[in-house]
Design an enzyme around this catalytic site. Structure first.
Site, PDB file in Angstrom:
ATOM      1  N   TYR A  97     150.458  12.249  18.298  1.00 30.73           N
ATOM      2  CA  TYR A  97     151.447  12.985  17.513  1.00 30.73           C
ATOM      3  C   TYR A  97     152.664  13.237  18.392  1.00 30.73           C
ATOM      4  CZ  TYR A  97     153.051  15.895  13.671  1.00 30.73           C
ATOM      5  OH  TYR A  97     153.765  16.402  12.617  1.00 30.73           O
TER       6      TYR A  97
ATOM      7  N   LYS B 162     133.952   2.783  -5.111  1.00 34.68           N
ATOM      8  CA  LYS B 162     134.656   1.507  -4.951  1.00 34.68           C
ATOM      9  C   LYS B 162     135.151   1.358  -3.514  1.00 34.68           C
ATOM     10  CE  LYS B 162     136.536  -2.045  -7.314  1.00 34.68           C
ATOM     11  NZ  LYS B 162     135.976  -2.768  -8.453  1.00 34.68           N
TER      12      LYS B 162
END
Length: 777
Positions: free
Chosen positions: A40, A95
């Site tokens: 970050y 899925k």
């Protein structure tokens, strides 16, 4: 009751531990302050600046290139209909799981609370910078046609509505092969299609691309046949509307003299009479789930010249979308395709059709308990467990993308690409899915000796429901009934036998006489032989020995020696075996890993360690895997002259003398077993320098048991074991604290072991023992 139990099991599956089925895991180290400053602020600014200067670098510095969005508004979820986006989320997560396990594609599922197709398109378009591809899911027709078409126009990444094109691609591949076997040409055959939704229209359009003629179709929806002039037919369906003279046709009339029936509607609408009325050498794809338009048994019984496919896994020729979408997106992502076009879909079709004609890997034959699956009427489409799918379909799709001009990053070295695909998931990692399929194809009778236990009862119920075995429960029927009732466990159709009850007195006597003959000069008298048959482990082992059962699971509530001793006394050692051994199977990211001895032999001699190694190698081969064995120590190839190191050296020498072809080396440290570069650099002569180790042999029980437990707990790995090796018939011992899943897995292994030991003439000769199909005391 069974339906309610399955409902609760599904709810528990989704809610246990972390709710749901997916999580985000960092791909970089993020432990130290320095790591965080790179992940970050301030370090993250550098890739941001690079991407701002060159937008294509987003693929270099972020996960975009391997990230697919599974997007739905929940308006057509499975067979549940319009249940809304939140209720559809479990399906979208599921899925995502399939994308990951079959093609190593990461997924974010996104459920959008919007039914207006124009607004839906705008929302999805706005998400494009995040993803490498978009999989549209469970969106109702006709909106799904508009949504997909518009997104394909305005997005610069692959977009596919799998409900449409997945089914189309798989059925098209099956159709090509079925037509070849039936000696028919696609441009001449007459089609009847029952169903006119998204999937049906995608199928029809793909068949047209393959050469089918629009005039050869008769298509039905809930209101009857689609014909020219019918006012409620959408524009996209006009091309396949029949002449108005057929407007009074029903399904039965349409099927007379038809060549191909495609069912994408509801179950039980086709009769045997309809099938008999079809043309010579017909093809029927009855794809409604879970109940086909006509069952496989009824269809095949109607006529011998039929080729049939369904959406079910328990019959030949299963049409399953998982054969398509993971690999299509894999190929599209790997060349950074801007779309999934017709050429790419057709490439997938021909790749799948071609696979069915090529030699089937042993691991697939193993899964379906067949000597050799080969191209023919009962095999027109690859099996979902075929490990070649990734390395066959994805490259075909990628090549089509390049040839059709939609690839932004062409692949240069195809051999390296295909090799990378094969190692991405690990070809042998299919094993965990294969084992259940193999057991299911030839289930055996499994005795559960500790049936007065909630875990055992739940596992037995699962074994029965999944059809991987035929459980037999040993214990007090009243106690078992009480436990089952208190925990909503359905054991109504599972035999329960109480070795202590009057109803088994004759059987105890018979078993006692056999036991006395085996042990009469080994400190056992006749009275003790009869009496000991009241003990469940002895009774269960005798069931296996006499053929009243095929295998046994025990040990959950008893110590290890008390479980093994009856097996040794009653069943005995296999031919040529001097000592039994215990083996664990761990499922790692690199594939299955076999470990031995982890449970039986404290300090084996060199000869005993060699025998253990050979037994493990034999067992690994039962899974159609080539054993690649590292014999472990704290020294490397003679670096220590200690007795412990020399023992492993000698054991390896004995192994090679008995089986020179076996890939086996040692002694070596654990780090070298898995670090081939280090091994090549320091010991290039080693047999393991160019082989991936899949089997570890430990020098003693302490090392093996400690290593196994550390690997399982710290690695969070799925395991099966301990698997007892060396007995004439399979008896396996559960470890302390075994979960229901572990017990279930052990039952599968026991069934597979029983399959390997049965004689051909006795295969499937018994389904349930003399106690019958219902429960008895």
């Amino acid at each position: 009751m069974a339906k309610e139990l399955r409902r609760q099991e599904a709810l528990d599956y989704h809610s246990k531990g972390k709710p749901g089925k997916i999580e985000v895991i960092p791909t970089k180290e993020a432990k130290t302050q320095r790591d965080l400053s790179l992940a970050y602020s301030p370090g993250v600014a550098e890739p941001c600046k690079e991407i701002a200067e060159n937008p294509e670098d987003v693929y270099k510095y972020t996960a975009k290139g391997n990230l697919v969005a599974v997007i739905s508004n929940g308006t057509a979820v499975l067979g549940l209909g319009n249940i809304g986006p939140a209720a559809g989320k479990p399906v979208m997560e599921g899925k995502g799981v399939l994308f990951k396990i079959f093609a190593d594609i990461d997924v974010f599922d996104i459920e959008i609370d919007e039914t207006d197709p124009v607004k839906f398109v705008n929302i999805v378009k706005a998400l494009e910078p995040t993803f490498g591809g978009i999989n549209l899911e469970d969106i109702k027709a006709p909106e799904c046609f508009y949504i997909e078409n518009e997104l394909k126009k305005i997005c610069n990444i692959p977009v596919m509505h799998d409900d449409q094109h997945g089914t189309a691609i798989i059925t098209a591949a099956a159709l090509i092969n079925a037509l070849e076997l039936q000696r028919k040409k696609i441009e001449k055959v007459k089609f009847v299609v029952n169903g006119a939704g998204a999937a049906a229209m995608a199928c029809i359009n793909l068949y047209l691309s393959l050469g089918a003629k629009p005039s050869n179709f008769m298509v039905f929806d809930i209101n009857g046949i689609l014909y020219k002039g019918r006012e409620d037919v959408e524009d996209v369906k006009h091309i396949i509307c029949a002449d108005a003279k057929y407007k009074d046709y029903d399904l039965a009339k349409a099927m007379k003299d038809a060549d191909v029936f495609i069912g994408l509607s509801v179950g039980n609408v086709v009769t045997q009479t309809m099938v008999k009325s079809m043309n010579k050498n017909p093809i029927v794809f009855a794809l409604a789930n879970p109940t086909p338009e006509i069952s496989y048994e009824e269809g095949m019984a109607a006529r011998k010249d039929l080729i049939m496919a369904t959406g079910r896994s328990d019959f030949p020729n299963q049409v399953n979308n998982v054969l398509g979408f993971p690999y299509i997106f894999r190929g599209a992502l790997d060349v950074r395709a801007t779309q999934i076009n017709e050429e790419m879909k057709l490439a997938a079709v021909f790749a799948l059709a071609g696979m069915a004609k090529s030699s089937v890997p042993d691991i697939v034959n193993l899964a379906y308990n067949q000597k050799e699956i080969s191209f023919g009427p009962s095999y027109i489409i690859p099996k979902p467990v075929d490990p070649r799918l990734l390395a066959v379909v994805a490259p075909a799709v990628a090549k089509a993308a390049m040839e059709s001009g939609v690839a932004r990053q062409p692949i240069i070295d195809w051999d390296s690409y295909e090799s990378n695909l094969n190692t991405r998931l690990g070809l042998e990692n299919q094993l965990s899915r294969v084992l259940g399929a193999k057991a299911r194809n030839n289930p055996k009778r499994v005795v559960f000796a500790d049936a007065e236990n909630i875990k055992i009862l739940k596992a037995a119920q699962l074994v029965f429901e999944e059809k991987v075995g035929l459980p037999i429960l040993l214990g007090d029927q009243e106690k078992i009934n009480k436990i089952a009732a208190a925990n909503s466990i359905d054991i109504e159709r599972i035999p329960v036998i109480n070795p202590r009850s009057e109803s088994t007195a004759d059987q105890r006597k018979e078993y006692g006489e056999i036991f006395f003959e085996k042990r009469k000069r080994k400190g056992v008298n006749k009275y003790e032989s009869y009496k000991i048959m009241k003990e469940r482990n002895h009774f269960g082992c005798m069931m296996v020995e006499t053929g009243d059962a095929d295998c046994m699971i025990s040990g959950l509530s008893r110590n290890y020696p008390d479980t093994i001793r009856p097996a040794l006394e009653i069943i005995g050692l296999d031919d040529g075996v001097k000592k039994i051994a215990g083996m664990y199977l761990l499922f790692t990211k690199k594939g299955p890993l076999f470990l031995a001895d982890t449970t039986v032999n404290f300090n084996p001699t060199a000869e005993e360690l060699a025998e253990i190694t050979l037994m493990v190698a034999k067992e690994v081969k039962q899974f159609n895997i080539v054993p690649k064995i590292a014999m472990l120590s704290y020294s490397n190839f003679g670096s220590s002259n200690s007795p412990e190191a020399k023992l492993v050296q000698k054991a390896r020498t004995i192994v090679k003398e008995k089986d020179p072809s076996l890939i086996c080396d040692g002694e070596l440290q654990g780090i070298l077993a898995f670090n081939k570069d280090l091994l090549k650099e320091n010991y290039p002569f080693s047999e393991l320098a160019n082989n991936d180790v899949n089997t570890l042999i430990f020098p003693n029980l302490a090392a093996g048991n400690i290593a196994y437990n550390l690997l399982q707990e710290l690695g969070g790995l799925d395991s099966i074991g301990p698997v007892l090796l060396g007995l004439k018939k399979p008896v396996h011992v559960l470890q302390l604290g075994s979960s229901i899943r572990s017990i279930f897995n052990m039952a599968i292994i026991a069934v597979i072991d029983a399959q390997s030991k049965e004689k051909p003439e006795t295969a499937n000769s018994k389904v349930i023992s003399r106690w019958g199909k219902r429960r008895n005391g």
